[in-house]
Design a protein around this motif. Structure first.
Motif, mmCIF file in Angstrom:
data_model
loop_
_atom_site.group_PDB
_atom_site.id
_atom_site.type_symbol
_atom_site.label_atom_id
_atom_site.label_comp_id
_atom_site.label_asym_id
_atom_site.label_seq_id
_atom_site.Cartn_x
_atom_site.Cartn_y
_atom_site.Cartn_z
ATOM 1 N N HIS A 43 0.844 -1.189 0.000
ATOM 2 C CA HIS A 43 0.000 0.000 0.000
ATOM 3 C C HIS A 43 0.885 1.246 0.000
ATOM 4 O O HIS A 43 1.781 1.368 0.834
ATOM 5 C CB HIS A 43 -0.896 -0.055 1.247
ATOM 6 N N ARG A 44 0.645 2.138 -0.947
ATOM 7 C CA ARG A 44 1.479 3.341 -1.099
ATOM 8 C C ARG A 44 1.613 4.120 0.209
ATOM 9 O O ARG A 44 2.713 4.537 0.572
ATOM 10 C CB ARG A 44 0.913 4.249 -2.186
ATOM 11 N N PHE A 51 7.041 0.420 -1.558
ATOM 12 C CA PHE A 51 6.233 0.809 -2.713
ATOM 13 C C PHE A 51 7.082 1.640 -3.684
ATOM 14 O O PHE A 51 7.116 1.365 -4.882
ATOM 15 C CB PHE A 51 5.012 1.606 -2.246
ATOM 16 N N ALA A 52 7.775 2.631 -3.167
ATOM 17 C CA ALA A 52 8.596 3.504 -4.007
ATOM 18 C C ALA A 52 9.721 2.732 -4.689
ATOM 19 O O ALA A 52 10.005 2.951 -5.866
ATOM 20 C CB ALA A 52 9.168 4.649 -3.174
ATOM 21 N N ALA A 53 10.336 1.816 -3.966
ATOM 22 C CA ALA A 53 11.436 1.037 -4.539
ATOM 23 C C ALA A 53 10.947 0.168 -5.698
ATOM 24 O O ALA A 53 11.586 0.117 -6.763
ATOM 25 C CB ALA A 53 12.090 0.177 -3.461
ATOM 26 N N LEU A 54 9.827 -0.510 -5.513
ATOM 27 C CA LEU A 54 9.316 -1.383 -6.572
ATOM 28 C C LEU A 54 8.791 -0.602 -7.762
ATOM 29 O O LEU A 54 9.034 -0.987 -8.911
ATOM 30 C CB LEU A 54 8.216 -2.308 -6.037
ATOM 31 N N THR A 55 8.085 0.493 -7.519
ATOM 32 C CA THR A 55 7.569 1.262 -8.647
ATOM 33 C C THR A 55 8.710 1.882 -9.456
ATOM 34 O O THR A 55 8.649 1.918 -10.684
ATOM 35 C CB THR A 55 6.569 2.353 -8.203
ATOM 36 N N ALA A 56 9.756 2.312 -8.788
ATOM 37 C CA ALA A 56 10.909 2.871 -9.506
ATOM 38 C C ALA A 56 11.647 1.785 -10.283
ATOM 39 O O ALA A 56 11.990 1.969 -11.455
ATOM 40 C CB ALA A 56 11.854 3.561 -8.527
ATOM 41 N N ALA A 57 11.880 0.656 -9.655
ATOM 42 C CA ALA A 57 12.641 -0.431 -10.291
ATOM 43 C C ALA A 57 11.918 -1.001 -11.509
ATOM 44 O O ALA A 57 12.564 -1.430 -12.467
ATOM 45 C CB ALA A 57 12.909 -1.540 -9.279
ATOM 46 N N HIS A 58 10.597 -0.994 -11.482
ATOM 47 C CA HIS A 58 9.823 -1.608 -12.572
ATOM 48 C C HIS A 58 9.079 -0.581 -13.418
ATOM 49 O O HIS A 58 8.248 -0.948 -14.237
ATOM 50 C CB HIS A 58 8.841 -2.638 -11.986
ATOM 51 N N HIS A 59 9.391 0.697 -13.216
ATOM 52 C CA HIS A 59 8.820 1.795 -14.014
ATOM 53 C C HIS A 59 7.286 1.779 -13.989
ATOM 54 O O HIS A 59 6.647 1.973 -15.022
ATOM 55 C CB HIS A 59 9.344 1.748 -15.447
ATOM 56 N N ILE A 60 6.719 1.546 -12.824
ATOM 57 C CA ILE A 60 5.267 1.519 -12.658
ATOM 58 C C ILE A 60 4.814 2.897 -12.214
ATOM 59 O O ILE A 60 5.322 3.437 -11.237
ATOM 60 C CB ILE A 60 4.859 0.442 -11.626
#
Length: 90
Positions: A43-44, A51-60
């Motif tokens: 959850h953001r 959340f920030a690490a995964l969205t940045a790593a996978h360009h989400i």
């Protein structure tokens, strides 16, 4: 988030997200929780760093998003039951 990421899928969600709520309902009702043991919910607002690490790593850049950690595959079009079920069954 305190549990380690041992499940292969991550559901990225956030507050005030009708599509997130719809996906969660789809997972609970039509799919009857059959994938619950394979999905970690991030959850953001509650899990900001992860959340920030995964969205940045996978360009989400949108929620909801389903991420398959082992392959890095991402499903952003989560509106269809068939698409979600196929993605989670893979």
């Amino acid at each position: 988030m305190t549990e380690p990421m041992t499940r292969p899928f991550v559901l990225l969600t956030q507050n005030d997200c009708p599509n997130c709520d719809r996906l969660k309902m789809m997972l609970a009702k039509p799919l009857k929780g059959q994938f619950d043991d394979r999905i970690v919910m991030l959850h953001r607002q509650n899990d900001a760093d992860e959340f920030a690490a995964l969205t940045a790593a996978h360009h989400i850049q949108t929620t909801p998003a389903l991420l398959h950690l082992p392959s890095g595959r991402v499903l952003l079009n989560t509106g269809g039951l068939g698409e979600v079920q196929r993605f989670l069954a893979s």
